[in-house]
Design an enzyme around this catalytic site. Structure first.
Site, PDB file in Angstrom:
ATOM      1  N   HIS A 393       0.844  -1.287  -0.024  1.00 45.14           N
ATOM      2  CA  HIS A 393       0.117   0.116   0.016  1.00 45.14           C
ATOM      3  C   HIS A 393       0.686   1.329  -0.086  1.00 45.14           C
ATOM      4  CE1 HIS A 393      -3.632   2.015   1.408  1.00 45.14           C
ATOM      5  NE2 HIS A 393      -2.881   2.904   1.545  1.00 45.14           N
ATOM      6  N   GLU A 394       1.742   1.401   0.934  1.00 50.14           N
ATOM      7  CA  GLU A 394       2.464   2.601   1.074  1.00 50.14           C
ATOM      8  C   GLU A 394       3.675   2.577   0.076  1.00 50.14           C
ATOM      9  OE1 GLU A 394       1.441   4.662   3.119  1.00 50.14           O
ATOM     10  OE2 GLU A 394       0.423   3.402   4.554  1.00 50.14           O
ATOM     11  N   HIS A 397       1.748   4.666  -2.834  1.00 54.27           N
ATOM     12  CA  HIS A 397       1.868   6.094  -2.590  1.00 54.27           C
ATOM     13  C   HIS A 397       3.190   6.633  -2.967  1.00 54.27           C
ATOM     14  CE1 HIS A 397      -1.810   6.406  -0.977  1.00 54.27           C
ATOM     15  NE2 HIS A 397      -1.684   5.645   0.236  1.00 54.27           N
ATOM     16  N   HIS A 400       3.799   6.536  -6.770  1.00 54.00           N
ATOM     17  CA  HIS A 400       3.273   7.491  -7.292  1.00 54.00           C
ATOM     18  C   HIS A 400       3.757   8.875  -7.335  1.00 54.00           C
ATOM     19  CE1 HIS A 400      -1.179   9.339  -7.561  1.00 54.00           C
ATOM     20  NE2 HIS A 400      -0.397   9.722  -8.488  1.00 54.00           N
TER      21      HIS A 400
HETATM   22 ZN   LIG Z   1      -3.364   5.112   1.927  1.00 50.30          ZN
END
Ligand SMILES: [Zn+2]
Length: 605
Positions: A393-394, A397, A400
């Site tokens: 998940h991290e 980010h 991105h």
């Molecule tokens: Zn998040």
């Protein structure tokens, strides 16, 4: 690392091996270098402040915006270092003071620069349009267009001053709610499965709802909501005042409704918001099928609201050390291509990640950085399967951010919240499917993964959309002049809850009070973004696994904040203005649910 008597004891920061910490050298090699940059702030701010009252040409505006970019980059760099150092050991005095100093300075400089937008907007629209077309401002076109877009909603200087000063008073009820629920409220203990008292707080509530003992779940649910219920008139009043504030501000700024005012910044049409609610209603039979499976898997004669978090399958005992998590995420992200894979390797080899827990470290996990730093990750990795998902998940980010920073100038690199959770959720979904597809995957792990995905869908799409619907209605009632009393809110909430959860879930009267404890109702139309991002991510992840649209997806990540979010997602092939996209996401949930039904099959009557 020192040999501790207790092997599981949490180490101090200086006992953590350097290889497992983030490398902040690209920001500042030593604190003295940070101090030297901090001392330069006045000098770097001066050219911005010198432009006040002098924005009379495109060239002048270009000078201002260049100077502002230099100032922003320095501030972000100083702030990033200070907050990362602070979070590695929040008890450290030097870390605390550095972070407090830059935060104060940040606020001070923001106040000193508050004249910029009003001064730009004081020029006639035609003049602003001419400037936007001028070659000097070519690099700042989007910034200027956004300023111009706001012109119809910005008031005279005197009115703006009045609104700014009234703002503190108007937001007092939100502050009251926050203090009341975070600081002043206390919940009585509840009896544990063994009869011993268990402490109940908002923090332990979710753990109690996951307790295999139904009595504990029921006691936690009814005691927590019952405690809120004792304050329901006060809480109806704080909520009502906040809704009034949103409605007042929207009307003062000439928006047709509070909802339209809240969606304006992202340029999201009301039809997208309504479309989400409509599509979710259409999919409720699917949700009820999931709830029915839950009832059967838990072996309950009836399902109550406090049974919705109880684990359907025992939690996964599989240990996932850092090395393993890292390998899985790299394999899972293979559909994203070679450049993405190379960036992931850099994240590990250049030490973007602060892995283990240590004394005083910030809890949880996040991705954070600035334009002039790597996109760092703070983790508290404990070798659980969930920690591998947190890493995926991290990293979503962080990559991105990394892709956007490399492709965009500073001014358009920062992506909006609306897009943020797409990249992180896509990575989690890729990891889920990677693990589901592992040859010889144990049936228990398979069931756990499918259940995890169904629960995420339940929590992120059905539940958040229900909140979004209640939030829409709250503002509508206020706009129509309906008083938001505790009794009215209880009745309406109960009705909505019944619509979403259906007749298969017992109508526990305590649920009527749930609106009392949802802080998001104070956030001005925020939660719908959780649901739309999750749906978009499901569609992207399925296509990416099939090898479709990889370049377009990476293009959306690289676009950062250079486009309005709906346009950016649509350019990558997932148009959230089209109800078909949401139907695709629900169809995906249907497949996962069928898989879960199959995986639990033998155990479920
Ligand atoms: Zn998040």
């Amino acid at each position: 690392m020192s040999q501790s008597a207790e092997p599981s004891a949490v180490p101090s920061r200086n006992e953590v091996p350097e290889a497992l910490t983030w490398d902040l050298n690209p920001l500042y090699a030593v604190p003295e270098a940070w101090e030297a940059d901090f001392a330069r702030l006045d000098e770097v701010a001066a050219p911005v402040l010198a432009m006040q009252g002098r924005l009379d040409s495109a060239a002048a505006v270009a000078r201002l915006l260049d100077a502002e970019t230099a100032l922003d980059r320095l501030l972000e760099r100083l702030h990033t270092y200070a907050h990362l150092r602070h979070d590695e050991d929040t008890a450290d005095d030097a870390n605390q003071s550095r972070e407090a100093r830059i935060r104060a300075r940040y606020a001070e400089i923001a106040a000193q620069c508050a004249w910029i937008t009003p001064e730009l907007l004081s020029h006639p629209e035609a003049e602003l349009r001419a400037w936007i077309e001028a070659s000097e401002l070519a690099a700042c076109r989007r910034t200027m267009l956004k300023v111009l877009r706001n012109k119809p909603h910005v008031l005279s200087a005197a009115e703006e001053t009045l609104l700014a000063r009234a703002g503190e008073v108007l937001s007092a009820s939100e502050q009251t709610y926050s203090l009341l629920t975070n600081a002043d409220m206390a919940f009585p203990d509840i009896p544990g499965a063994d009869g011993k008292p268990l402490p109940l707080t908002e923090g332990t509530y979710r753990t109690h709802l996951e307790n295999p003992d139904r009595g504990v779940r029921k006691a936690a649910f009814e005691t927590l909501l019952g405690t809120y219920g004792k304050l329901q008139n006060t809480l109806a009043s704080t909520l009502s005042a906040t809704v009034k504030e949103h409605v007042f501000m929207a009307q003062a700024r000439h928006f047709p409704s509070a909802l339209e005012a809240a969606l304006f910044d992202d340029q999201v049409p009301v039809a997208v918001y309504e479309g989400l609610i409509g599509a979710t209603h259409d999919a409720l039979p699917l949700f009820h099928r999931y709830l029915d499976l839950r009832k059967r898997a838990l072996g309950l004669p009836d399902l109550d609201m406090y049974d919705l978090y109880a684990p359907l399958v025992p939690s996964c005992a599989e240990s996932v050390p850092m090395e393993q998590a890292r390998e899985w995420v790299q394999e899972a992200c293979r559909p994203l291509g070679a450049e993405y894979g190379a960036a992931l390797r850099t994240a590990f080899s250049s030490r973007w990640i602060d892995w283990p827990e240590n004394k005083g470290k910030h809890s949880g996990a996040y991705s954070s950085g600035c334009y002039d730093s790597p996109p760092y990750l703070l983790l508290n990795h404990h070798d659980r399967l969930d920690d591998a998902f947190t890493l995926a998940h991290e990293l979503g980010h962080s990559l991105h951010t990394w892709l956007a920073n490399r492709a965009q100038p500073h001014r358009t690199a920062h992506y909006p919240i609306f897009l943020a959770e797409i990249a992180s959720t896509v990575n989690e979904l890729l990891l889920t499917h990677h693990l589901l597809g592992r040859p010889g995957q144990a049936p228990a792990v398979r069931a756990h993964l499918l259940n995890h995905l169904c629960d995420s869908f339940k929590g992120t799409v059905f539940r958040q959309t229900m909140f979004a619907e209640f939030e829409r209605d709250l503002h509508r009632w206020e706009e129509e002049g309906t008083p938001l009393t505790a009794e009215f809110l209880r009745e309406r909430y109960c009705e909505l809850n019944r619509t979403y959860y259906g007749s298969g879930v017992a109508a526990n009267p305590a649920i009527a009070l749930e609106w009392c404890r949802i802080p998001h109702f104070y956030y001005d139309f925020y939660v719908y973004k959780y649901a739309t991002s999750f749906c978009a991510a499901l569609v992207f992840a399925r296509r990416l696994r099939a090898g479709e649209g990889v370049d377009a997806y990476l293009g959306m990540l690289r676009a950062g904040g250079s486009q309005d979010p709906l346009a950016a997602v649509a350019a990558a092939g997932v148009d959230l203005r089209d109800a078909g996209v949401l139907r695709e996401a629900f169809a995906d949930f249907d497949l996962v649910l069928a898989d879960l039904e199959g995986a639990l099959g033998p155990a479920v009557p």
